[in-house]
Design a protein around this motif. Structure first.
Motif: not given
Length: 129
Positions: A94-121
């Motif tokens: 969620x943070x422009x600086x990749x700060x972990x004080x805001x929301x963040x989530x890690x997605x696997x790279x084998x083919x992950x589609x997320x139609x709606x992130x729980x926050x603005x990336x």
């Protein structure tokens, strides 16, 4: 709850190809049952401005990214949907600086589609496998 939602999204994305190929399910029913996945080529991270893979799409190729470095989106922009086809885990922030004080989530790279992130990336990192 966030992990449950992520697991549900990942499971649904994994089942989409099989659902669309079921011989006993009419095409019209399959189209209604499965929302369209955004187009994203192998080796790319694709980010859409709006949910459900709509709006402006930004594509980042693995070959052009510094692994484990924070990559902010252009100032004033964000993403609501994403597809990770890099083959590596990607963390969105969620943070422009990749700060972990805001929301963040890690997605696997084998083919992950997320139609709606729980926050603005607003930034992301690609990790070594």
């Amino acid at each position: 709850m966030r992990k449950t939602v992520t697991a549900t999204v990942l499971a649904a994305a994994a089942l989409m190809p099989q659902l669309l190929q079921l011989p006993h399910l009419p095409r019209a029913a399959a189209a209604v049952a499965a929302p369209g996945l955004g187009q994203c080529a192998t080796g790319e991270l694709c980010l859409w401005e709006k949910g459900d893979f709509r709006g402006t799409r930004r594509t980042h190729e693995l070959a052009g990214l510094d692994i484990e470095s924070c990559v902010p989106l252009p100032p004033g922009t964000s993403a609501q949907a994403l597809a990770n086809r890099t083959g590596r885990p990607v963390t969105t922030y969620q943070s422009e600086e990749c700060a972990e004080t805001g929301e963040f989530e890690t997605y696997p790279g084998g083919g992950t589609w997320v139609p709606q992130s729980p926050y603005r990336v607003r930034a992301f990192k690609v990790w070594e496998s």
